[in-house]
Design a protein around this motif. Sequence first.
Motif, mmCIF file in Angstrom:
data_model
loop_
_atom_site.group_PDB
_atom_site.id
_atom_site.type_symbol
_atom_site.label_atom_id
_atom_site.label_comp_id
_atom_site.label_asym_id
_atom_site.label_seq_id
_atom_site.Cartn_x
_atom_site.Cartn_y
_atom_site.Cartn_z
ATOM 1 N N CYS A 188 -6.695 -62.390 -23.471
ATOM 2 C CA CYS A 188 -6.854 -61.624 -22.236
ATOM 3 C C CYS A 188 -5.651 -61.837 -21.320
ATOM 4 O O CYS A 188 -5.103 -60.877 -20.776
ATOM 5 C CB CYS A 188 -8.158 -62.019 -21.536
ATOM 6 N N GLY A 189 -5.228 -63.081 -21.176
ATOM 7 C CA GLY A 189 -4.057 -63.371 -20.355
ATOM 8 C C GLY A 189 -2.818 -62.659 -20.871
ATOM 9 O O GLY A 189 -2.031 -62.104 -20.091
ATOM 10 N N THR A 190 -2.657 -62.628 -22.185
ATOM 11 C CA THR A 190 -1.517 -61.943 -22.794
ATOM 12 C C THR A 190 -1.568 -60.440 -22.514
ATOM 13 O O THR A 190 -0.567 -59.834 -22.126
ATOM 14 C CB THR A 190 -1.498 -62.199 -24.318
ATOM 15 N N ALA A 191 -2.740 -59.840 -22.704
ATOM 16 C CA ALA A 191 -2.899 -58.402 -22.456
ATOM 17 C C ALA A 191 -2.659 -58.076 -20.986
ATOM 18 O O ALA A 191 -2.027 -57.060 -20.666
ATOM 19 C CB ALA A 191 -4.292 -57.948 -22.890
ATOM 20 N N CYS A 192 -3.148 -58.927 -20.102
ATOM 21 C CA CYS A 192 -2.973 -58.693 -18.668
ATOM 22 C C CYS A 192 -1.503 -58.760 -18.261
ATOM 23 O O CYS A 192 -1.036 -57.937 -17.458
ATOM 24 C CB CYS A 192 -3.789 -59.699 -17.863
ATOM 25 N N ARG A 193 -0.782 -59.724 -18.803
ATOM 26 C CA ARG A 193 0.650 -59.824 -18.474
ATOM 27 C C ARG A 193 1.396 -58.574 -18.961
ATOM 28 O O ARG A 193 2.210 -58.011 -18.220
ATOM 29 C CB ARG A 193 1.255 -61.087 -19.068
ATOM 30 N N ALA A 194 1.110 -58.136 -20.173
ATOM 31 C CA ALA A 194 1.792 -56.952 -20.718
ATOM 32 C C ALA A 194 1.461 -55.702 -19.898
ATOM 33 O O ALA A 194 2.354 -54.915 -19.552
ATOM 34 C CB ALA A 194 1.405 -56.745 -22.183
ATOM 35 N N CYS A 195 0.193 -55.522 -19.575
ATOM 36 C CA CYS A 195 -0.224 -54.356 -18.801
ATOM 37 C C CYS A 195 0.355 -54.421 -17.391
ATOM 38 O O CYS A 195 0.845 -53.415 -16.868
ATOM 39 C CB CYS A 195 -1.753 -54.279 -18.759
ATOM 40 N N GLY A 196 0.306 -55.585 -16.772
ATOM 41 C CA GLY A 196 0.850 -55.739 -15.428
ATOM 42 C C GLY A 196 2.333 -55.431 -15.367
ATOM 43 O O GLY A 196 2.803 -54.765 -14.430
ATOM 44 N N GLU A 197 3.078 -55.892 -16.361
ATOM 45 C CA GLU A 197 4.519 -55.616 -16.402
ATOM 46 C C GLU A 197 4.789 -54.126 -16.560
ATOM 47 O O GLU A 197 5.686 -53.576 -15.917
ATOM 48 C CB GLU A 197 5.179 -56.415 -17.526
ATOM 49 N N GLU A 198 4.027 -53.458 -17.406
ATOM 50 C CA GLU A 198 4.195 -52.018 -17.595
ATOM 51 C C GLU A 198 3.829 -51.260 -16.323
ATOM 52 O O GLU A 198 4.545 -50.347 -15.912
ATOM 53 C CB GLU A 198 3.353 -51.515 -18.764
ATOM 54 N N CYS A 199 2.722 -51.617 -15.708
ATOM 55 C CA CYS A 199 2.308 -50.932 -14.478
ATOM 56 C C CYS A 199 3.325 -51.127 -13.359
ATOM 57 O O CYS A 199 3.545 -50.209 -12.558
ATOM 58 C CB CYS A 199 0.920 -51.400 -14.040
ATOM 59 N N ARG A 200 3.952 -52.296 -13.309
ATOM 60 C CA ARG A 200 4.983 -52.533 -12.279
ATOM 61 C C ARG A 200 6.126 -51.533 -12.396
ATOM 62 O O ARG A 200 6.732 -51.154 -11.394
ATOM 63 C CB ARG A 200 5.540 -53.952 -12.397
ATOM 64 N N LYS A 201 6.427 -51.105 -13.611
ATOM 65 C CA LYS A 201 7.502 -50.132 -13.812
ATOM 66 C C LYS A 201 7.199 -48.806 -13.114
ATOM 67 O O LYS A 201 8.115 -48.066 -12.765
ATOM 68 C CB LYS A 201 7.724 -49.870 -15.306
ATOM 69 N N HIS A 202 5.932 -48.496 -12.933
ATOM 70 C CA HIS A 202 5.526 -47.207 -12.369
ATOM 71 C C HIS A 202 4.985 -47.347 -10.945
ATOM 72 O O HIS A 202 4.603 -46.350 -10.332
ATOM 73 C CB HIS A 202 4.449 -46.566 -13.258
ATOM 74 N N ALA A 203 4.945 -48.564 -10.434
ATOM 75 C CA ALA A 203 4.319 -48.834 -9.139
ATOM 76 C C ALA A 203 5.007 -48.120 -7.976
ATOM 77 O O ALA A 203 4.352 -47.775 -6.996
ATOM 78 C CB ALA A 203 4.274 -50.340 -8.883
ATOM 79 N N GLY A 204 6.290 -47.888 -8.083
ATOM 80 C CA GLY A 204 7.010 -47.197 -7.017
ATOM 81 C C GLY A 204 6.594 -45.746 -6.864
ATOM 82 O O GLY A 204 6.655 -45.189 -5.763
ATOM 83 N N MET A 205 6.151 -45.142 -7.947
ATOM 84 C CA MET A 205 5.749 -43.727 -7.911
ATOM 85 C C MET A 205 4.238 -43.538 -7.870
ATOM 86 O O MET A 205 3.759 -42.504 -7.406
ATOM 87 C CB MET A 205 6.310 -42.994 -9.131
ATOM 88 N N HIS A 206 3.502 -44.517 -8.371
ATOM 89 C CA HIS A 206 2.052 -44.352 -8.502
ATOM 90 C C HIS A 206 1.331 -45.556 -7.909
ATOM 91 O O HIS A 206 1.407 -46.668 -8.458
ATOM 92 C CB HIS A 206 1.653 -44.187 -9.971
ATOM 93 N N GLU A 207 0.622 -45.339 -6.820
ATOM 94 C CA GLU A 207 -0.106 -46.414 -6.148
ATOM 95 C C GLU A 207 -1.141 -47.042 -7.082
ATOM 96 O O GLU A 207 -1.354 -48.250 -7.050
ATOM 97 C CB GLU A 207 -0.780 -45.864 -4.875
ATOM 98 N N HIS A 208 -1.761 -46.246 -7.923
ATOM 99 C CA HIS A 208 -2.760 -46.801 -8.842
ATOM 100 C C HIS A 208 -2.126 -47.807 -9.793
ATOM 101 O O HIS A 208 -2.756 -48.806 -10.145
ATOM 102 C CB HIS A 208 -3.526 -45.702 -9.603
ATOM 103 N N CYS A 209 -0.882 -47.600 -10.171
ATOM 104 C CA CYS A 209 -0.199 -48.562 -11.039
ATOM 105 C C CYS A 209 0.129 -49.848 -10.280
ATOM 106 O O CYS A 209 0.048 -50.943 -10.849
ATOM 107 C CB CYS A 209 1.062 -47.948 -11.636
ATOM 108 N N ARG A 210 0.462 -49.736 -9.002
ATOM 109 C CA ARG A 210 0.729 -50.931 -8.197
ATOM 110 C C ARG A 210 -0.536 -51.783 -8.088
ATOM 111 O O ARG A 210 -0.511 -52.994 -8.295
ATOM 112 C CB ARG A 210 1.214 -50.553 -6.794
ATOM 113 N N ILE A 211 -1.648 -51.138 -7.799
ATOM 114 C CA ILE A 211 -2.923 -51.841 -7.671
ATOM 115 C C ILE A 211 -3.300 -52.488 -8.999
ATOM 116 O O ILE A 211 -3.736 -53.645 -9.043
ATOM 117 C CB ILE A 211 -4.021 -50.877 -7.189
#
Length: 156
Positions: free
Chosen positions: A113-136
């Motif tokens: 779970c920790g591994t999946a969360c880190r991978a997903c969080g890193e990917e979402c950070r890439k889109h956080a500037g354009m998409h608030e849902h990705c930042r959250i």
Amino acid sequence: MAALQGLGWLKGFLRLSSQKETDMHIQQMIATHPEVKGHTAGRLLRCIEECHDCAAVCTSCADACLAEPMVEQLRQCIRLNLDCADICATAGAIASRRTGSNIEVIRAVIDACGTACRACGEECRKHAGMHEHCRICAESCMRCAEACRDALGDLH
């Protein structure tokens, strides 16, 4: 419209209140388990709570990504959101079971779970500037990854 924007604090308060109530229910439930006898592992409880929250946030983020006009650019984000949501839901469920013992599996699923969360969080950070849902989502994933890491210390 401006009046609705001024109520942003209220939406945040209601979300936190609702989340605290849910967290309290999980804590109360586990604390009353006959084999726990009131002695709950705080870091493991936080992990369970974060797993359940992250599963919901990742599912919602994947859905929001699907509604974006340039969905093709979010394909990997959606994939990681869905993988993370499934693993978080599974980790939260397995870690909630207190009857008997299955520490090896609990440790493995929390580590995954920790591994999946880190991978997903890193990917979402890439889109956080354009998409608030990705930042959250990125924030939720990182909180869950940290809670998973901390919970492993409670599992002997």
